[in-house]
Design a protein around this motif. Structure first.
Motif, PDB file in Angstrom:
ATOM      1  N   ARG A   1     -13.471  12.765  40.854  1.00 15.00           N
ATOM      2  CA  ARG A   1     -12.823  11.530  40.428  1.00 15.00           C
ATOM      3  C   ARG A   1     -12.504  11.513  38.940  1.00 15.00           C
ATOM      4  O   ARG A   1     -11.547  10.894  38.500  1.00 15.00           O
ATOM      5  CB  ARG A   1     -13.719  10.335  40.775  1.00 15.00           C
ATOM      6  N   ASN A   2     -13.326  12.184  38.152  1.00 10.35           N
ATOM      7  CA  ASN A   2     -13.076  12.228  36.702  1.00 10.35           C
ATOM      8  C   ASN A   2     -12.243  13.444  36.314  1.00 10.35           C
ATOM      9  O   ASN A   2     -12.307  13.918  35.178  1.00 10.35           O
ATOM     10  CB  ASN A   2     -14.397  12.226  35.935  1.00 10.35           C
ATOM     11  N   LYS A   3     -11.470  13.985  37.289  1.00  4.31           N
ATOM     12  CA  LYS A   3     -10.511  15.067  37.057  1.00  4.31           C
ATOM     13  C   LYS A   3     -11.171  16.390  36.668  1.00  4.31           C
ATOM     14  O   LYS A   3     -10.517  17.239  36.060  1.00  4.31           O
ATOM     15  CB  LYS A   3      -9.503  14.663  35.970  1.00  4.31           C
ATOM     16  N   GLU A   4     -12.427  16.583  37.027  1.00  2.00           N
ATOM     17  CA  GLU A   4     -13.066  17.871  36.808  1.00  2.00           C
ATOM     18  C   GLU A   4     -12.873  18.748  38.037  1.00  2.00           C
ATOM     19  O   GLU A   4     -12.943  18.276  39.171  1.00  2.00           O
ATOM     20  CB  GLU A   4     -14.563  17.693  36.517  1.00  2.00           C
ATOM     21  N   GLU A   5     -12.641  20.051  37.783  1.00  2.65           N
ATOM     22  CA  GLU A   5     -12.345  20.979  38.867  1.00  2.65           C
ATOM     23  C   GLU A   5     -13.627  21.682  39.323  1.00  2.65           C
ATOM     24  O   GLU A   5     -14.434  22.120  38.507  1.00  2.65           O
ATOM     25  CB  GLU A   5     -11.313  22.018  38.408  1.00  2.65           C
TER      26      GLU A   5
ATOM     27  N   ILE B   1     -19.580  23.837  42.633  1.00  7.62           N
ATOM     28  CA  ILE B   1     -19.879  24.534  41.384  1.00  7.62           C
ATOM     29  C   ILE B   1     -18.793  24.185  40.361  1.00  7.62           C
ATOM     30  O   ILE B   1     -17.605  24.439  40.613  1.00  7.62           O
ATOM     31  CB  ILE B   1     -19.920  26.059  41.611  1.00  7.62           C
ATOM     32  N   PRO B   2     -19.167  23.599  39.225  1.00  5.27           N
ATOM     33  CA  PRO B   2     -18.147  23.284  38.213  1.00  5.27           C
ATOM     34  C   PRO B   2     -17.506  24.554  37.682  1.00  5.27           C
ATOM     35  O   PRO B   2     -18.186  25.541  37.394  1.00  5.27           O
ATOM     36  CB  PRO B   2     -18.944  22.544  37.126  1.00  5.27           C
ATOM     37  N   LEU B   3     -16.183  24.533  37.547  1.00  7.65           N
ATOM     38  CA  LEU B   3     -15.457  25.705  37.067  1.00  7.65           C
ATOM     39  C   LEU B   3     -15.324  25.647  35.553  1.00  7.65           C
ATOM     40  O   LEU B   3     -14.783  24.700  34.997  1.00  7.65           O
ATOM     41  CB  LEU B   3     -14.059  25.768  37.714  1.00  7.65           C
TER      42      LEU B   3
END
Length: 450
Positions: free
Chosen positions: A370-374, A443-445
């Protein structure tokens, strides 16, 4: 009148002090008993788990793995020696450290104790392990706790008399801080020991993987050898006919056609060997280096499946992958590979119990929060037997397993540590009895230039 009041106050003081003494004694006895029970149960659990982890290496007489596992055991403070015997009562490995009993140990009555555990693998006695340990920590705790209880009584008495209240309270606070520091150090040592056990399990799994790949290479290597032998026989036959002027055009053409077919067979099998070796090499290097790099996710998944093929082909499990050919992520390839290997191995052992047919679906995709993190999301699902509520709650606990004979209880624990601690992600588990299990890992990229 004053003497009477003083006598009454004195009697009240004695009664209060007696009540306080009784309460402190009861509290100390309860706390000491509970501490000793927890310590004893924890040490026994550690020894039992170590005995379970030694059963397979003892069965295969793998001294290298036994050396690694016992090296982790001997680092535990209480344990001073570990001796592993085979089923014929011959010593396989002996690990011990020098024990120096101090005057304090003699004063506290520190004892040297032994425990023996049989090593059972596949319902077969394969040996035993004898632990020698000391109860120094419990003795020290009892003395320290007894001293603390005595001090508490003294301070309480002094509080009643209102004498040096502030000084005694400060002394107790300092002592409690020291005890907290000791507990924190003990916790750190326990965490370090757990990490070493996990690394030992990881190396053992990699060793098993190499053995399986070696077996898988034997088949194409045998085909190549047979083809070369047949090719040499054909050539020798043609040479003999040529030397005796009996070689016809048809014989020569038949020989060329046969050699061409054999060459194609050898090329296909040589390519298979190269693919297996390259997959193992990439998987093993990723496992060992654990560095951040850009990786094609589909190629990584294929490498893991190739490395796991010798194990999967012995089952009736179908593996389906849903990964885009161009999906590239900047992450730790070794961690992703180990996560996949542990999840597949866990499904083989627990979801399908080795010989039941089933299906595993592995899906990788990029998702946006939602906060535009991939994020790189892995969805790993099977249609196996599923988990009950108790198993779901404890699935990621170290050493918790529903397969006491073959499981180590480290598979999903290692996955959790890799996802949360190394990759900074999160993991969700959904399961229902009879309807299979699904794990979603996000997993955050990280950008390559970050």
């Amino acid at each position: 009148m004053t003497n009477k009041n003083e006598g009454t106050a004195s009697r009240i003081y004695l009664v209060v002090n007696f009540v306080i003494l009784i309460l402190i004694t009861i509290l100390f006895s309860w706390h000491a008993t509970r501490y000793y029970s927890d310590w004893n149960n924890g040490l026994e659990s550690f020894m039992k788990n170590m005995a379970v982890s030694l059963s397979y290496p003892a069965w295969t007489y793998d001294k290298r793995v036994i050396e690694q596992i016992t090296a982790v055991m001997i680092e535990k403070d209480e344990i001073i020696s570990v001796v592993v015997y085979d089923d014929k009562n011959n010593k396989l490995v002996v690990k011990e450290k020098k024990l120096n009993l101090t005057t304090t140990d003699l004063l506290f009555g520190t004892k040297r104790l032994d425990r023996t555990y049989n090593l059972i693998y596949a319902d077969t006695y394969v040996g035993k392990v004898i632990f020698t340990y000391i109860d120094r920590s419990t003795r020290t705790f009892l003395v320290v706790s007894g001293t603390g209880a005595a001090l508490l009584y003294i301070v309480s008495a002094l509080l009643i008399l209102n004498i040096k209240k502030s000084k005694k309270l400060a002394a107790m606070v300092n002592e409690l801080n020291e005890l907290n520091a000791e507990l924190e150090m003990a916790f750190n040592e326990l965490e370090e020991t757990q990490n070493k056990i996990i690394n030992a399990e990881k190396m053992a799994a990699l060793g098993k993987l190499m053995v399986n790949i070696a077996h898988d290479i034997n088949t194409p290597a045998g085909i190549i050898y047979s083809s070369l032998t047949e090719q040499q026989n054909r050539i020798d036959n043609v040479v003999k006919k040529f030397q005796s002027d009996q070689l016809t055009e048809e014989d020569f053409k038949d020989c060329l056609d046969t050699i061409s077919e054999l060459n194609q067979i050898m090329l296909r099998n040589a390519k298979r060997i190269i693919e297996l070796v390259q997959s193992l090499k990439r998987t093993a290097m990723n496992e060992m280096t654990q560095t951040w790099s850009e990786v094609n996710v589909k190629s990584l998944v294929n490498d893991v499946l190739n490395a796991m093929h010798p194990r999967l082909r012995k089952t009736k499990i179908e593996v389906v992958t849903e990964v885009d050919d161009n999906l590239v992520a900047y992450t730790v390839p070794g961690a992703i590979a180990q996560i996949l290997m542990n999840l597949i191995d866990n499904a083989i052992v627990h979801a399908f119990e080795y010989d039941n047919p089933g299906k595993i679906v592995i899906k990788f995709e990029k998702v946006m929060s939602r906060n535009k993190e991939e994020y790189l999301q892995l969805t790993f699902s099977d249609n196996g037997k599923g988990m009950d509520e108790e198993t779901k709650k404890r699935a990621f606990e170290p050493f918790y397993t529903t397969d006491k004979e073959n499981g180590t209880g480290l598979g999903l624990s290692i996955v959790y540590n890799l996802v949360v601690d190394m990759l900074g992600g999160d993991i969700e588990l959904e399961s229902e009895i009879g309807k299979g299990t699904t794990l979603r890992i996000k997993i955050p990229l990280t950008k390559k230039n970050a």
